[in-house]
Write an enzyme that holds these catalytic residues in place. Structure first.
Site, short mmCIF file in Angstrom:
data_model
loop_
_atom_site.label_atom_id
_atom_site.label_comp_id
_atom_site.label_asym_id
_atom_site.label_seq_id
_atom_site.Cartn_x
_atom_site.Cartn_y
_atom_site.Cartn_z
N SER C 49 0.88 -1.32 0.00
CA SER C 49 0.16 0.39 -0.46
C SER C 49 1.00 1.29 -0.29
O SER C 49 2.00 1.38 1.47
CB SER C 49 -0.95 0.16 1.32
OG SER C 49 -1.36 1.29 1.38
N GLU C 50 1.19 1.78 -0.85
CA GLU C 50 2.05 2.95 -1.46
C GLU C 50 1.82 4.57 -0.41
O GLU C 50 2.78 4.97 0.10
CB GLU C 50 2.39 3.63 -3.07
CG GLU C 50 0.57 4.06 -3.18
CD GLU C 50 -0.67 3.83 -3.90
OE1 GLU C 50 -0.46 2.39 -3.54
OE2 GLU C 50 -0.43 4.07 -4.96
N ASN C 51 0.82 4.23 0.44
CA ASN C 51 0.86 5.50 1.80
C ASN C 51 2.11 4.94 2.51
O ASN C 51 1.84 5.71 3.96
CB ASN C 51 -0.26 5.56 1.91
CG ASN C 51 -1.34 4.05 2.39
OD1 ASN C 51 -1.57 3.48 2.29
ND2 ASN C 51 -2.05 4.45 4.01
#
Lengths: 220, 219, 220, 219
Positions: C49-51
């Site tokens: 999850s790129e966050n």
């Protein structure tokens, strides 16, 4: 004359006076390491250790060494309350990014233009620069803490460094047993001198041109 | 399953490889892996590490055993054998400022084309390198570093390869974990998945290929 | 004909077959998010999850949401055992450094050269690229999961994208409700087709030149 | 003493400043600081952040109140007001790929001259930018970003300013902590020095100028 131990004490004690409350400081190996013994108790200094933490504390009691806690010179140390570990990339963000207020280093040579050479003597002695070049380039203020000469006679403070440089025009202050010299746009200004040495003698032991200001002080 | 035997891990390291090795003056260095390499005589190595530590500890032992052709490091001064071999022409030594070294490794792991650093401008380090002037300041273009294998020392690993390093033993380890084709880990202890809080992981298991339990004397 | 819900199911189910045990995968918003429902139970996939984490898990039970745990689309999610949080710079080291095996994204346009355009329609719709450009450039394999056309008639799979690109020549596979297309040096190869659609119809709904190989398969 | 009152912290933020604000879709964003800015009407801001979140949460609220002249972000799609103001010419929008954005901030904090990234090559993003060819690959030269102030949201802070972020609220916060002239922190809780394990610190206190306790609903 002052002996080697006295010289080192004079230098470390004087450098300590340059530190201000709240400063983040990296102390190199040798004389710079001893600066810590002279930091006034009423100011709070955070010491950075380039192998990966801030909050460097004193050496542990014998037998209480931690195998995973050394300083950048490899000696067992402690970390103070409120310290923080970080990886090597983060350690050099702190250094290169201008977050380090002061770095104190020894040197082989330093010159009146603020150049410093402390990582190799070609063909003779090539230890490498370790973190020194990053510290010299990155720190807000570079203080060189060094004996004034090599073995009583050979000048270390030169008109121009002859050894390969560690940093160009980066040095701000030079502290030796003979005095305190500031690198300025006009040249090297002797701000303070140690009254144990005659001014003529200091001049003779310094290859760089020394500027004697009107408000020249005695060194504490 | 990432968990492997010591022998399986050493098996991955071959003569002639470029090897990154974690640690700073032997703190955070996988000593058992180094012993394994010495016992197998894995030679002609190029070693990327902070320094060559001491003759009797860490990376220095590989140098003393003459298994290393070249080192890419920031310092060799604590190991007189490195200097001697360099002077004899037995060891090629590439000296790099420490902050540049770790950032070049990071660039290798991060898919970046290089590092633009002010460190070394106006010195011998800048020789032969491209200089870019950006907003009036000079920066050296330093190229990324990668290795065939990275040899890391962790404190705790879980069976998915998530790693925690202990105290100042962290140093180069988490950066090297990103920059090698194969990442091999000597952990003091291997724990069940779920025993390491996701908020405390220094190196996510997705970077790790193999891990073995090497014991140790951590807290 | 198949309705919108069926289309999305066909696409998500087929994309899931591309995943292999051990893969590290980023699933974009929309159809890609639904791929997770079709991952075979006997393989272990790590979702990124790129966050700022790996080990993305399913949505929490209602009332069990954690204010500090969302996916890149802003929805409450969970983290699996063995997951790991990281900061945004570390998250994109993972993406850009080639440590992500597969990224699955929706798109506005994609073309036979592997170009993809999914971040703006000038003057009309300019949401920005978020992490998509990094994902497209960095992932080992880029899979586009999209309906074959815009509203039944306007082709999305083009000879050449007309919108501003998100990545040039980066797409490896296109999965739609009509078929599976691989971007190759020779052009766009229809590897599988959905037998609910006639080949002539698929051809008509595709602006790009489709290559029909000898071993063309039916889509599962 | 780093610990300050809410009012003292808000006092540091002035109209016309370039402000980095942590968070990802309002997770990890200092909401109380944003409320403080709105109440004081601190306007003409340039905001550097991941995105403009939502009209009623996080950075989006500054946009809705028309306090922002320019945003440097990766996305504005979750906040229709941003798009509307952009089309009206009220808001300048600089869209940057997320990985490039965070790396440019890191470069600003790390004293690096720029970032060499393959992301954006062959796209509109490359227009007007220098391209370097390194080992046969093209990389865009992207310049560092810095701000006058960084506004961060921490979970726990100690009185020396050491910070821990909670779960996915970490995101841009620790990177921004390095890249602003003044670093202002809204922490859910402030604890005594020594209560945060040095091994768990995400942002060392040396980066932090002021911190206030804003409360919150952490674990």
């Amino acid at each position: 004359m002052v002996n080697k131990t006295e010289k080192r004490e004079i230098i470390a004690r004087r450098v300590a006076q340059e530190l201000q409350d709240g400063d983040v400081v990296n102390l190199g190996i040798g004389i710079p390491t001893r600066v810590v013994d002279y930091i006034p108790e009423d100011i709070d200094i955070t010491l950075h250790s380039e192998n990966g933490f801030v909050g460097l504390g004193p050496a542990p009691e014998p037998g209480k060494e931690d195998k995973d806690l050394i300083n950048a010179g490899g000696e067992p140390v402690t970390i103070k309350k409120g310290g923080a570990f970080m990886n090597s990339a983060e350690s050099f963000i702190l250094v290169r990014g201008g977050h380090l207020d002061i770095t104190v280093l020894g040197t082989l040579q330093v010159d009146e233009k603020g150049n410093i050479a402390n990582w190799m003597i070609p063909g003779k002695f090539v230890p490498g620069m370790g973190g020194a070049m990053d510290l010299i380039t990155g720190a807000q203020r570079v203080i060189v803490a060094t004996e004034h000469t090599i073995k009583e006679d050979k000048p270390k403070i030169l008109k121009e460094c002859t050894l390969p440089l560690s940093g160009k025009g980066e040095v701000d202050l030079i502290v030796t047993e003979m005095g305190v010299m500031e690198v300025t746009g006009k040249g090297l200004v002797l701000k303070e001198y140690n009254p144990k040495f005659k001014l003529e003698y200091i001049k003779k032991k310094t290859e760089a041109e020394l500027i004697f200001p009107a408000d020249l002080q005695e060194m504490n | 399953m990432k968990e492997s035997s010591f022998a399986e891990v050493v098996e991955q390291i071959e003569p002639g490889m470029t090897v990154m090795i974690g640690g700073f003056l032997a703190v955070g260095t996988p000593e058992k892996l180094i012993t394994g390499m010495i016992n197998k005589g894995i030679d002609n190595l190029t070693v990327i590490a902070n320094e060559t530590s001491y003759p009797d500890r860490g990376i220095g032992r590989l140098v003393v055993e003459k298994l290393v052709d070249k080192v890419i490091v920031s310092h060799i001064g604590t190991n007189p054998v490195s200097g001697k071999q360099m002077n004899n022409g037995e060891l090629e030594v590439d000296l790099i400022p420490q902050g540049t070294l770790v950032e070049r490794i990071r660039a290798g792991g991060a898919g970046l084309g290089g590092v633009l650093t002010p460190v070394g401008v106006g010195t011998k380090i800048a020789e032969g390198k491209e200089i870019l002037q950006i907003k009036g300041e000079d920066y050296l273009l330093e190229l990324p570093l990668r290795a065939d294998v990275a040899l890391l020392k962790a404190w705790k690993a879980d069976r998915k390869g998530n790693l925690i390093y202990r105290k100042a033993a962290r140093n180069f380890n988490p950066i090297m974990a990103t920059a090698a084709d194969k990442v091999l880990v000597e952990a003091e202890e291997i724990v069940e998945v779920g025993k390491i809080d996701p908020a405390r992981v220094h190196t996510p298991g997705v970077y790790v290929d193999m891990v073995f339990a090497g014991g140790g004397d951590g807290e």
